[in-house]
Write a protein that holds these residues in place. Structure first.
Motif, PDB file in Angstrom:
ATOM      1  N   VAL A  43      -1.896  -6.818  37.787  1.00  0.00           N
ATOM      2  CA  VAL A  43      -2.509  -8.148  37.852  1.00  0.00           C
ATOM      3  C   VAL A  43      -2.419  -8.743  36.454  1.00  0.00           C
ATOM      4  O   VAL A  43      -3.104  -8.278  35.532  1.00  0.00           O
ATOM      5  N   GLU A  44      -1.525  -9.720  36.303  1.00  0.00           N
ATOM      6  CA  GLU A  44      -1.275 -10.302  34.974  1.00  0.00           C
ATOM      7  C   GLU A  44      -2.233 -11.451  34.689  1.00  0.00           C
ATOM      8  O   GLU A  44      -2.962 -11.919  35.575  1.00  0.00           O
ATOM      9  N   ASN A  45      -2.223 -11.872  33.440  1.00  0.00           N
ATOM     10  CA  ASN A  45      -3.115 -12.943  33.010  1.00  0.00           C
ATOM     11  C   ASN A  45      -2.398 -13.811  31.983  1.00  0.00           C
ATOM     12  O   ASN A  45      -1.556 -13.295  31.232  1.00  0.00           O
ATOM     13  N   ALA A 102      -0.773  -1.387  37.414  1.00  0.00           N
ATOM     14  CA  ALA A 102      -0.990  -0.892  38.777  1.00  0.00           C
ATOM     15  C   ALA A 102      -1.711   0.458  38.793  1.00  0.00           C
ATOM     16  O   ALA A 102      -2.588   0.700  39.630  1.00  0.00           O
ATOM     17  N   GLU A 103      -1.343   1.348  37.869  1.00  0.00           N
ATOM     18  CA  GLU A 103      -1.921   2.692  37.880  1.00  0.00           C
ATOM     19  C   GLU A 103      -3.409   2.631  37.568  1.00  0.00           C
ATOM     20  O   GLU A 103      -4.226   3.321  38.200  1.00  0.00           O
ATOM     21  N   ARG A 104      -3.766   1.806  36.581  1.00  0.00           N
ATOM     22  CA  ARG A 104      -5.185   1.681  36.235  1.00  0.00           C
ATOM     23  C   ARG A 104      -5.954   1.009  37.359  1.00  0.00           C
ATOM     24  O   ARG A 104      -7.094   1.368  37.657  1.00  0.00           O
ATOM     25  N   PRO A 133       4.828   5.448  33.900  1.00  0.00           N
ATOM     26  CA  PRO A 133       3.610   4.720  33.518  1.00  0.00           C
ATOM     27  C   PRO A 133       3.539   4.528  32.000  1.00  0.00           C
ATOM     28  O   PRO A 133       3.981   5.396  31.232  1.00  0.00           O
ATOM     29  N   CYS A 134       2.972   3.396  31.587  1.00  0.00           N
ATOM     30  CA  CYS A 134       2.824   3.137  30.147  1.00  0.00           C
ATOM     31  C   CYS A 134       1.812   4.127  29.556  1.00  0.00           C
ATOM     32  O   CYS A 134       1.080   4.817  30.272  1.00  0.00           O
ATOM     33  N   ALA A 135       1.778   4.172  28.225  1.00  0.00           N
ATOM     34  CA  ALA A 135       0.938   5.165  27.541  1.00  0.00           C
ATOM     35  C   ALA A 135      -0.550   4.945  27.806  1.00  0.00           C
ATOM     36  O   ALA A 135      -1.318   5.916  27.894  1.00  0.00           O
TER      37      ALA A 135
HETATM   38  N1  THU Z   1       2.984  -2.388  34.257  1.00  0.00           N
HETATM   39  C1  THU Z   1       2.323  -1.592  35.146  1.00  0.00           C
HETATM   40  O1  THU Z   1       1.771  -2.062  36.138  1.00  0.00           O
HETATM   41  N2  THU Z   1       2.296  -0.257  34.893  1.00  0.00           N
HETATM   42  C2  THU Z   1       2.837   0.337  33.806  1.00  0.00           C
HETATM   43  O2  THU Z   1       2.669   1.532  33.618  1.00  0.00           O
HETATM   44  C3  THU Z   1       3.612  -0.447  32.854  1.00  0.00           C
HETATM   45  C4  THU Z   1       3.677  -1.899  33.087  1.00  0.00           C
HETATM   46  C5  THU Z   1       2.990  -3.834  34.486  1.00  0.00           C
HETATM   47  C6  THU Z   1       2.230  -4.632  33.465  1.00  0.00           C
HETATM   48  C7  THU Z   1       2.915  -5.969  33.552  1.00  0.00           C
HETATM   49  O3  THU Z   1       2.309  -6.728  34.572  1.00  0.00           O
HETATM   50  C8  THU Z   1       4.333  -5.651  33.941  1.00  0.00           C
HETATM   51  O4  THU Z   1       4.321  -4.330  34.432  1.00  0.00           O
HETATM   52  C9  THU Z   1       5.345  -5.760  32.806  1.00  0.00           C
HETATM   53  O5  THU Z   1       4.922  -5.052  31.706  1.00  0.00           O
END
Ligand code: THU
Length: 131
Positions: free
Chosen positions: A45-47, A56-58, A88-90
């Protein structure tokens, strides 16, 4: 359909709800808890204030905790359209480390199926721990 295939389908459905007007990069996630058949799903969910974006994972972890609190997790699925599949990001790995075991499988998938599976400890060998 296997449980894993069902989880990929659930994460793919959640991904379709991703709110990603800024990046155009849609992500879906599903958590399979050990002792129930529900999938706790999430999407990004972006802003307009980019740093306020939720991955998404969080979002899936928040969903799980809201519904039933901390519980043992069997596996996680992350669905993107990326090739190779996204990890997944850090920040998300650190959040996952709070709720998963180091041996929890993280399935990296496309909507068509799982492309790669790694254990959490392979993605984040040294999570931060408050001592
Ligand atoms: N994003 C995720 O949902 N999960 C991740 O682990 C990395 C990035 C999303 C955040 C943002 O909305 C988009 O991917 C591009 O960074």
């Amino acid at each position: 359909m296997t449980t894993l295939e069902q989880a990929v389908a659930a994460a793919s459905r959640a991904r379709e709800n991703a709110y990603a007007p800024y990046s155009g990069f849609q992500v879906g996630a599903a958590i399979k808890a050990c002792d129930d058949s529900t999938f706790y799903v999430g999407c990004n969910v972006e802003n307009a204030s980019y740093g306020a974006t939720i991955c998404a994972e969080r979002s899936a972890i928040v969903h799980m905790v809201s519904r039933r609190g901390k519980c043992p997790i069997e596996f996680i699925v992350v669905v993107t359209a990326a090739d190779p599949p996204s990890v997944p990001c850090a920040i998300c790995l650190q959040i996952l480390a709070e709720f998963c075991s180091p041996e929890t499988p993280i399935h990296l998938a496309h909507p068509t199926g799982v492309k790669r599976t790694l254990l959490l400890r392979e993605l984040l060998p040294q999570p931060f721990v408050l001592v």
